[in-house]
Scaffold this motif. Structure first.
Motif, mmCIF file in Angstrom:
data_model
loop_
_atom_site.group_PDB
_atom_site.id
_atom_site.type_symbol
_atom_site.label_atom_id
_atom_site.label_comp_id
_atom_site.label_asym_id
_atom_site.label_seq_id
_atom_site.Cartn_x
_atom_site.Cartn_y
_atom_site.Cartn_z
ATOM 1 N N ASP A 123 -3.502 3.591 3.654
ATOM 2 C CA ASP A 123 -4.714 3.063 4.279
ATOM 3 C C ASP A 123 -4.861 1.577 3.952
ATOM 4 O O ASP A 123 -4.998 1.198 2.783
ATOM 5 N N PRO A 124 -4.835 0.683 4.967
ATOM 6 C CA PRO A 124 -4.928 -0.759 4.685
ATOM 7 C C PRO A 124 -6.281 -1.164 4.106
ATOM 8 O O PRO A 124 -6.405 -2.241 3.518
ATOM 9 N N ALA A 125 -7.288 -0.305 4.244
ATOM 10 C CA ALA A 125 -8.606 -0.641 3.708
ATOM 11 C C ALA A 125 -8.736 -0.311 2.228
ATOM 12 O O ALA A 125 -9.726 -0.672 1.597
ATOM 13 N N ALA A 126 -7.737 0.367 1.683
ATOM 14 C CA ALA A 126 -7.771 0.742 0.267
ATOM 15 C C ALA A 126 -6.873 -0.205 -0.532
ATOM 16 O O ALA A 126 -5.927 -0.801 0.016
ATOM 17 N N PRO A 127 -7.132 -0.357 -1.818
ATOM 18 C CA PRO A 127 -6.321 -1.266 -2.651
ATOM 19 C C PRO A 127 -4.995 -0.634 -3.045
ATOM 20 O O PRO A 127 -4.739 -0.340 -4.225
ATOM 21 N N VAL A 128 -4.127 -0.430 -2.059
ATOM 22 C CA VAL A 128 -2.813 0.146 -2.333
ATOM 23 C C VAL A 128 -1.988 -0.857 -3.130
ATOM 24 O O VAL A 128 -1.851 -2.024 -2.705
ATOM 25 N N PRO A 129 -1.446 -0.469 -4.276
ATOM 26 C CA PRO A 129 -0.637 -1.404 -5.069
ATOM 27 C C PRO A 129 0.502 -1.990 -4.241
ATOM 28 O O PRO A 129 1.223 -1.264 -3.551
ATOM 29 N N GLY A 130 0.637 -3.297 -4.270
ATOM 30 C CA GLY A 130 1.674 -3.966 -3.488
ATOM 31 C C GLY A 130 1.236 -4.310 -2.089
ATOM 32 O O GLY A 130 1.955 -5.006 -1.349
ATOM 33 N N GLY A 131 0.033 -3.831 -1.697
ATOM 34 C CA GLY A 131 -0.468 -4.148 -0.367
ATOM 35 C C GLY A 131 0.174 -3.316 0.724
ATOM 36 O O GLY A 131 1.123 -2.567 0.496
ATOM 37 N N VAL A 132 -0.357 -3.457 1.941
ATOM 38 C CA VAL A 132 0.150 -2.735 3.096
ATOM 39 C C VAL A 132 0.571 -3.754 4.145
ATOM 40 O O VAL A 132 -0.170 -4.694 4.450
ATOM 41 N N GLU A 133 1.753 -3.611 4.681
ATOM 42 C CA GLU A 133 2.276 -4.511 5.706
ATOM 43 C C GLU A 133 1.256 -4.677 6.835
ATOM 44 O O GLU A 133 0.778 -3.696 7.418
ATOM 45 N N GLU A 134 0.906 -5.944 7.129
ATOM 46 C CA GLU A 134 -0.159 -6.232 8.095
ATOM 47 C C GLU A 134 0.145 -5.711 9.489
ATOM 48 O O GLU A 134 -0.750 -5.319 10.230
ATOM 49 N N SER A 135 1.436 -5.703 9.866
ATOM 50 C CA SER A 135 1.771 -5.256 11.226
ATOM 51 C C SER A 135 1.640 -3.740 11.379
ATOM 52 O O SER A 135 1.691 -3.222 12.493
ATOM 53 N N GLY A 136 1.460 -3.047 10.276
ATOM 54 C CA GLY A 136 1.209 -1.612 10.336
ATOM 55 C C GLY A 136 2.437 -0.787 10.670
ATOM 56 O O GLY A 136 3.582 -1.268 10.622
ATOM 57 N N TRP A 137 2.196 0.463 11.020
ATOM 58 C CA TRP A 137 3.291 1.381 11.332
ATOM 59 C C TRP A 137 3.931 0.993 12.657
ATOM 60 O O TRP A 137 3.272 0.595 13.594
ATOM 61 N N ARG A 138 5.229 1.140 12.767
ATOM 62 C CA ARG A 138 5.938 0.814 14.005
ATOM 63 C C ARG A 138 7.215 1.608 14.090
ATOM 64 O O ARG A 138 7.669 2.194 13.125
#
Length: 448
Positions: free
Chosen positions: A433-448
């Protein structure tokens, strides 16, 4: 009690073992829900079938009882399992070995004491035994491996004696045997009792075995018991008794501290308790072997099933007799699950239940009785644990990878649940979930 057909099948197995192993006498009992539901005997003691009051030597089953007193000392704050032996019994050449390592046979100590075979000769006092130990008493680096040690339990018996101010067996009687109703369990035989025999390997003749007071080595295998008493002990291992030991402490004793068959992990050892995995059961108990006697206890805390047997022979009895009796019980009278009933739960926690994701892996959080939570993989493979609530609003893991670790429910400023933090692992309502503080962050372009 069991059905007639079940009783006949159990007796047939015991009778076959007595004949095939050529055992002078054999007594056995089976338990369900911690209570004896069948018992049987074969052979003779002094010309008559053994009765419920007939004593047999139970050997190393003694160790589990001594370990129970040691754990009582721990619960009272008189010792810590990580304490070195030297803190409680100074002056031995193995003083760096911890109490826990002695209980689990991982201290690396020699299996037997110096001198002649202790099981067939008169024993020496604790001071003499300790003085006889030297640098050769350590066979392996402490903690390296499981190496069964009778010497280790002799030392634990002396630790009990020093803390209680009485001999180990008196402390055991007052704190364990009497509360459990095991009044026919004694350090030396009393009438009526079976005589221990060796059976000639190539002829049907007997040789009486000697019996002595093992003195300092007694905590490793001195006790004698009866079938009703040993059944009570099996019931305790299965169901516990809070007047003797806290439920959590008994469960701790049954946890595997080491395994004795490597990767197979069919057999292991807890804290003074042997462990066996058999056909979906995880059994806790102990075997006993002394010249002229064999004994065994297994108990399954999951359903209270148990088995106990004793025989007056030095060798020949097959350990599988115990699990065979359990298998017969399961085959003839399988346990019928109790009805499902709703539990008293904290319904305010329902918002936490349902699917969560550790990265892309789906997990399910369930609410159990009270405020207990369980978190496990949706597919059944992966890390799972139950969590008990704490007063500060967090939960602590009770088992598995997360045992002792903290689960926190993290909320947004508006009070809604953002994510779960399990010892830095972030579980979210959506995969990564990009809205949660996932360690290392979440790729901005999302799933593809």
């Amino acid at each position: 009690m069991v059905l007639e057909g079940t009783a006949r099948a159990l007796l047939r197995r015991v009778a076959g073992e007595q004949v095939e192993a050529r055992v002078p006498s054999l007594v056995a009992a089976v338990l369900r829900d911690g209570e004896t539901v069948w018992s049987g005997t074969r052979g003779e003691v002094d010309g008559a079938p053994p009765g419920p009051g007939t004593q047999y030597r139970i050997g190393s089953i003694t160790k589990s009882m001594v370990a129970t007193v040691v754990m009582r000392l721990r619960d009272e704050g008189l010792l810590d399992l990580n304490d070195p032996l030297d803190k409680h019994l100074p002056g031995t050449p193995v003083g760096e070995v911890t109490v826990a390592q002695l209980l689990a046979h991982t201290g690396g100590l020699t299996a037997e004491p110096p001198g002649p075979w202790w099981e067939r000769t008169p024993g020496v006092d604790p001071a003499t035994l300790t003085a006889a130990l030297d640098g050769a008493a350590a066979k392996h680096r402490p903690g390296r491996r499981h190496h069964y040690s009778n010497v280790g339990f002799a030392l634990l018996g002396e630790v009990v004696a020093r803390h209680r101010g009485v001999p180990w067996d008196l402390a055991l009687r007052e704190e364990v045997l009497e509360p459990l109703g095991m009044r026919d369990t004694t350090t030396r035989p009393r009438a009526p009792h079976a005589t221990g025999y060796a059976v000639h390997p190539w002829a049907d003749v007997l040789l009486p075995e000697p019996e002595h007071d093992a003195a300092a080595m007694a905590p490793a295998g001195q006790l004698w018991s009866t079938l009703p008493d040993l059944s009570r002990w099996a019931g305790f291992l299965a169901r516990g008794d809070r007047s003797v030991l806290a439920s959590a402490t008994l469960a701790e004793m049954r946890e595997p501290a080491t395994v004795d068959d490597g990767d197979a992990w069919t057999g292991g050892y807890g804290l003074g308790i042997q462990l066996l995995r058999h056909r979906g059961r995880r059994l806790a108990g102990h075997g006993g072997s002394m010249p002229g006697f064999l004994a065994l206890v297994w108990a399954d805390p999951a359903d209270g099933t148990g088995v106990a047997f004793m025989a007056n022979t030095t060798s020949g009895l097959r350990p599988a007799l115990g699990t065979d009796l359990l298998d017969i019980l399961d085959a003839h009278e399988p346990v019928i699950p109790g009805p499902w009933r709703p539990a008293a739960c904290d319904t305010g926690l329902l918002e936490l239940t349902g699917p969560w994701y550790w990265g892309p892996a789906p997990y399910v959080l369930r609410l159990r009785s009270g405020r207990e939570l369980s978190l496990g993989p949706a597919g059944g493979h992966g890390r799972a644990s139950r969590f008990a609530s704490r007063e500060d609003g967090t939960w602590v893991g009770l088992e598995g990878y997360y045992a002792g670790e903290t689960l926190r429910v993290v909320r947004r400023p508006d009070g809604t649940v953002s994510h779960l933090d399990v010892n830095t692992f972030v579980f979210t309502r959506e995969p990564y979930d990009p809205a949660a503080p996932v360690p290392g962050g979440v790729e901005e372009s999302g799933w593809r």
